[in-house]
Design an enzyme around this catalytic site. Structure first.
Site, PDB file in Angstrom:
ATOM      1  N   MET A  23       0.852  -1.183   0.000  1.00 28.81           N
ATOM      2  CA  MET A  23       0.000   0.000   0.000  1.00 28.81           C
ATOM      3  C   MET A  23       0.895   1.243   0.000  1.00 28.81           C
ATOM      4  O   MET A  23       1.985   1.218   0.575  1.00 28.81           O
ATOM      5  CB  MET A  23      -0.858   0.048   1.265  1.00 28.81           C
ATOM      6  CG  MET A  23      -1.527  -1.255   1.607  1.00 28.81           C
ATOM      7  SD  MET A  23      -3.151  -1.391   0.902  1.00 28.81           S
ATOM      8  CE  MET A  23      -4.077  -0.287   1.890  1.00 28.81           C
ATOM      9  N   PHE A  24       0.450   2.305  -0.595  1.00 29.53           N
ATOM     10  CA  PHE A  24       1.143   3.601  -0.607  1.00 29.53           C
ATOM     11  C   PHE A  24       2.502   3.546  -1.319  1.00 29.53           C
ATOM     12  O   PHE A  24       3.377   4.360  -1.053  1.00 29.53           O
ATOM     13  CB  PHE A  24       1.351   4.148   0.819  1.00 29.53           C
ATOM     14  CG  PHE A  24       0.109   4.105   1.653  1.00 29.53           C
ATOM     15  CD1 PHE A  24      -0.926   5.000   1.413  1.00 29.53           C
ATOM     16  CD2 PHE A  24      -0.044   3.168   2.657  1.00 29.53           C
ATOM     17  CE1 PHE A  24      -2.083   4.956   2.170  1.00 29.53           C
ATOM     18  CE2 PHE A  24      -1.197   3.121   3.416  1.00 29.53           C
ATOM     19  CZ  PHE A  24      -2.217   4.017   3.173  1.00 29.53           C
ATOM     20  N   SER A  25       2.673   2.581  -2.215  1.00 31.83           N
ATOM     21  CA  SER A  25       3.958   2.489  -2.915  1.00 31.83           C
ATOM     22  C   SER A  25       3.928   3.199  -4.260  1.00 31.83           C
ATOM     23  O   SER A  25       4.953   3.271  -4.944  1.00 31.83           O
ATOM     24  CB  SER A  25       4.326   1.015  -3.115  1.00 31.83           C
ATOM     25  OG  SER A  25       3.329   0.368  -3.890  1.00 31.83           O
ATOM     26  N   LYS A  27       1.818   2.355  -6.886  1.00 34.73           N
ATOM     27  CA  LYS A  27       1.488   1.441  -7.995  1.00 34.73           C
ATOM     28  C   LYS A  27       0.522   2.070  -8.983  1.00 34.73           C
ATOM     29  O   LYS A  27       0.735   2.041 -10.192  1.00 34.73           O
ATOM     30  CB  LYS A  27       0.808   0.160  -7.479  1.00 34.73           C
ATOM     31  CG  LYS A  27       1.609  -0.674  -6.541  1.00 34.73           C
ATOM     32  CD  LYS A  27       0.798  -1.886  -6.102  1.00 34.73           C
ATOM     33  CE  LYS A  27      -0.478  -1.556  -5.368  1.00 34.73           C
ATOM     34  NZ  LYS A  27      -0.252  -0.892  -4.068  1.00 34.73           N
ATOM     35  N   GLU A  94      -5.720  -2.914  -9.055  1.00 33.48           N
ATOM     36  CA  GLU A  94      -6.166  -3.750  -7.923  1.00 33.48           C
ATOM     37  C   GLU A  94      -6.297  -5.208  -8.353  1.00 33.48           C
ATOM     38  O   GLU A  94      -7.266  -5.895  -7.997  1.00 33.48           O
ATOM     39  CB  GLU A  94      -7.497  -3.234  -7.359  1.00 33.48           C
ATOM     40  CG  GLU A  94      -7.478  -1.767  -6.928  1.00 33.48           C
ATOM     41  CD  GLU A  94      -6.778  -1.518  -5.597  1.00 33.48           C
ATOM     42  OE1 GLU A  94      -6.205  -2.477  -5.017  1.00 33.48           O
ATOM     43  OE2 GLU A  94      -6.788  -0.369  -5.150  1.00 33.48           O
ATOM     44  N   ALA A  95      -5.310  -5.682  -9.090  1.00 37.73           N
ATOM     45  CA  ALA A  95      -5.373  -7.026  -9.684  1.00 37.73           C
ATOM     46  C   ALA A  95      -5.459  -8.119  -8.629  1.00 37.73           C
ATOM     47  O   ALA A  95      -5.972  -9.211  -8.897  1.00 37.73           O
ATOM     48  CB  ALA A  95      -4.154  -7.256 -10.569  1.00 37.73           C
ATOM     49  N   CYS A 150       8.817   3.337   4.967  1.00 39.28           N
ATOM     50  CA  CYS A 150       8.419   2.825   6.276  1.00 39.28           C
ATOM     51  C   CYS A 150       8.035   3.987   7.195  1.00 39.28           C
ATOM     52  O   CYS A 150       8.799   4.930   7.380  1.00 39.28           O
ATOM     53  CB  CYS A 150       9.553   2.005   6.897  1.00 39.28           C
ATOM     54  SG  CYS A 150       9.162   1.400   8.544  1.00 39.28           S
ATOM     55  N   CYS A 153      10.637   4.007  10.423  1.00 36.74           N
ATOM     56  CA  CYS A 153      12.081   4.236  10.391  1.00 36.74           C
ATOM     57  C   CYS A 153      12.561   4.938   9.128  1.00 36.74           C
ATOM     58  O   CYS A 153      13.722   5.335   9.050  1.00 36.74           O
ATOM     59  CB  CYS A 153      12.838   2.926  10.582  1.00 36.74           C
ATOM     60  SG  CYS A 153      12.837   1.896   9.104  1.00 36.74           S
ATOM     61  N   CYS A 185      10.566  -3.441  10.992  1.00 38.40           N
ATOM     62  CA  CYS A 185       9.480  -2.786  11.730  1.00 38.40           C
ATOM     63  C   CYS A 185       8.189  -3.609  11.657  1.00 38.40           C
ATOM     64  O   CYS A 185       7.418  -3.653  12.612  1.00 38.40           O
ATOM     65  CB  CYS A 185       9.246  -1.369  11.201  1.00 38.40           C
ATOM     66  SG  CYS A 185      10.637  -0.260  11.513  1.00 38.40           S
TER      67      CYS A 185
HETATM   68 ZN    ZN Z   1      11.107   0.401   9.261  1.00 38.93          ZN
END
Ligand code: ZN
Length: 201
Positions: A23-25, A27, A94-95, A150, A153, A185
């Site tokens: 998520m949130f990458s 795509k 959303e495959a 992330c 971190c 994490c």
């Molecule tokens: Zn992290």
């Protein structure tokens, strides 16, 4: 950045590109970027998404930055074949929510000469491969894995950690329910929320 092939395709065959990540990458943004470039090249483009993804709007593929693009919601992968016949490029967002049939459908579209660009979550919230994504990654000519950052971190993140307790695979309304995390994490957060949890059980 993904480098497109020459699009004046004379060989008559298409190909499959997969954009995967957490998520949130980014795509969907990457999918939209490629589709917009195909449009600029005067190619006929259609975008499909599974009907269950109604988070934002019925008929648009909408990325998190609200960069909307018209799409056709379909109930099953085979419906894509019905609509995609005269396309140069087919986008599928959303495959991960489609069934296993999507793999055969993508192969069929590519064999018909269509460039197929598929975007989806490669892992579910528990870190397991999601729906037809593993098969799609195997059959694709080109694979791009994109990463989020992330939240804890600042390293690259490839897990979608669910911040609310639920065993359901699909939860709509995502921003408040998921957090992109790196491996270390994610493992820490998972141990805290469920000491018995195993990624690959
Ligand atoms: Zn992290």
């Amino acid at each position: 950045m993904f480098l497109e092939k020459e699009t004046n395709n004379t060989s008559g065959s298409g190909w499959i590109e997969v954009i995967c990540g957490s998520m949130f990458s980014g795509k969907t943004e990457e999918l939209i970027r490629r589709l917009n470039r195909a449009r600029i090249a005067k190619q006929k483009v259609e975008i499909f998404k599974p009907e269950l993804d109604k988070r934002y709007s019925e008929a648009d593929v909408v990325s998190h930055d609200a960069n909307a693009i018209r799409s056709i919601p379909v109930q099953s992968a085979s419906q894509i074949l019905f609509y995609a016949g005269d396309c140069d490029v087919v986008g599928i967002d959303e495959a991960q929510f489609f069934d296993a049939e999507l793999t055969a459908v993508c192969n069929q579209l590519a064999d018909m000469g269509i460039r197929v660009i598929v975007a989806g979550l490669d892992m579910d919230f528990s870190g397991k491969p999601f729906g037809p994504m593993p098969q799609l990654l195997s059959i694709a000519e080109y694979v791009s894995k994109v990463h989020a950052i992330c939240m804890r971190c600042g390293n690259l993140a490839h897990y979608s950690f669910r911040t609310i307790a639920s065993d359901k695979l699909v939860i709509l309304g995502e921003t408040e329910s998921y957090e992109p995390l790196c491996r270390s994490c994610y493992n820490k957060a998972t141990r805290q929320s469920d000491p018995t949890h195993k990624k690959d059980s």
